[in-house]
Design an enzyme around this catalytic site. Structure first.
Site, short mmCIF file in Angstrom:
data_model
loop_
_atom_site.label_atom_id
_atom_site.label_comp_id
_atom_site.label_asym_id
_atom_site.label_seq_id
_atom_site.Cartn_x
_atom_site.Cartn_y
_atom_site.Cartn_z
N ASP A 94 0.80 -1.22 0.00
CA ASP A 94 0.00 0.00 0.00
C ASP A 94 0.84 1.28 0.00
O ASP A 94 0.33 2.35 0.33
CB ASP A 94 -0.94 0.00 1.20
N GLU A 95 2.09 1.19 -0.40
CA GLU A 95 2.95 2.36 -0.30
C GLU A 95 4.08 2.28 -1.31
O GLU A 95 4.64 1.21 -1.56
CB GLU A 95 3.53 2.42 1.12
#
Length: 351
Positions: A94-95
């Site tokens: 998610d990053e």
């Protein structure tokens, strides 16, 4: 992404929306994998035991993780990134870091690119993201956490050094809980305090990482965004259903963990020669044992044999709560392997 796993569950299940939600197992040995923002208001966070989370938030709802769904959404988001730049360095599901110096969209301002990416993510996935914008990775990462959820925060070159001086040391990217505690004991509470230390002092206190802290305190980070970052380890661990010091039970756990690690390695064609055994005792003390061999580990019998050898060196008078195995490589190991498999071809010519 904002509370990624929990936000996906709230998106897909109407009954979870607006309520404190934890992704994970609610049982006695459970651990929170992710918490919604409603749950975070009660102090619930990832890696917290489920028991403690319920104590803090009695109305907390638990739901099981669906990693295949999370992986699929992550791929969707990454595809959006690649519409703007080829220089994408993932940190996790998610990053990611994006270098948009030469954007594929020919947009002049990073702010406009970030806003467009956020809007596109929301339109395609129904999820919100937060963006941090700056001139290096250290500052961009800090900025991304600064105005969550659905945030967009910019640290300009003119304001960077002053911003870092006022930053709490635990909010520095790359400084974990234990290092922050050590720094507090040394009277280092902010970026300003850190800046007062010489590079020599910091190296003496924190090893080679001290040089990084010295630069970061001055808002300096010279690392480039690396889309081909080499993965350094693959691992798997398991919190046991009940604490145990039974050798047969621990060997059985190691069997399944080693099989899982090998499966993960094969999936991504990972190579490594160092096996690390992680043990967490019932009093939460963590120890690790490691062994490095001369060849790459490619089969289960060899991995399991080394894992057992390491286990036999561990004191099991105390009961064990968690056991894990990881395989690590180093840059030098990979270079050595490349050199071994590289044959120089010289075009000889007859005279």
């Amino acid at each position: 992404m904002d509370a990624f796993y929990a936000s996906i569950e709230q998106r897909d299940h109407e009954e979870f929306r607006g309520k404190p939600l934890a992704v994970g197992f609610s049982g006695e040995r459970g651990v929170v994998a992710a918490a919604s923002y409603e749950a975070r208001k009660f102090g619930v966070h990832s890696a917290m035991s489920s028991k403690q989370a319920i104590q803090r938030c009695p109305n907390l709802i638990f739901t099981s993780a669906r990693f295949e769904i999370y992986r699929s959404v992550s791929k969707q988001i990454r595809n959006i990134f690649f519409q703007y730049t080829d220089l994408v360095e993932p940190l996790s599901f998610d990053e990611a870091f994006l270098d948009v110096t030469n954007s594929l969209k020919n947009k002049e301002f990073a702010r406009d690119i970030a806003k467009e990416i956020k809007d596109k993510i929301f339109k395609e996935t129904g999820l919100t993201a937060s963006a941090g914008i700056s001139f290096n990775k250290f500052l961009a990462k800090i900025a991304s956490d600064y105005n969550k959820p659905d945030g967009l925060f910019i640290i300009t070159p003119q304001k960077a050094e002053k911003f870092v001086e006022n930053l709490r040391i635990e909010n520095f990217f790359g400084i974990g809980k234990k290092t922050a505690e050590k720094m507090h004991q040394l009277g280092i509470n902010t970026g300003w305090d850190l800046k007062q230390k010489s590079e020599e002092e910091l190296i003496k206190l924190f090893g080679k990482q001290g040089s990084v802290y010295y630069l970061n305190a001055r808002a300096i980070d010279n690392r480039e965004v690396n889309p081909n970052r080499i993965r350094k380890s693959v691992g798997s661990e398991n919190t046991l259903m009940e604490d145990t010091n039974s050798l047969p039970k621990l060997c059985s756990e190691l069997d399944s963990i080693c099989r899982d690690v090998l499966q993960r390695m094969n999936k991504i064609s990972f190579k490594g020669r160092t096996v690390i055994l992680k043990i967490k005792y019932s009093d939460f003390k963590v120890i690790s044992k490691s062994k490095t061999i001369t060849s790459f580990i490619t089969d289960f019998p060899l991995l399991y044999k080394i894992a057992l050898e390491l286990l036999y060196t561990v004191n099991i008078d105390k009961k064990i709560r968690l056991i894990g195995i990881s395989i690590k490589n180093s840059k030098s190991e990979l270079m050595e392997d490349m050199q071994k498999n590289f044959q120089l071809k010289i075009p000889f010519k007859d005279f």
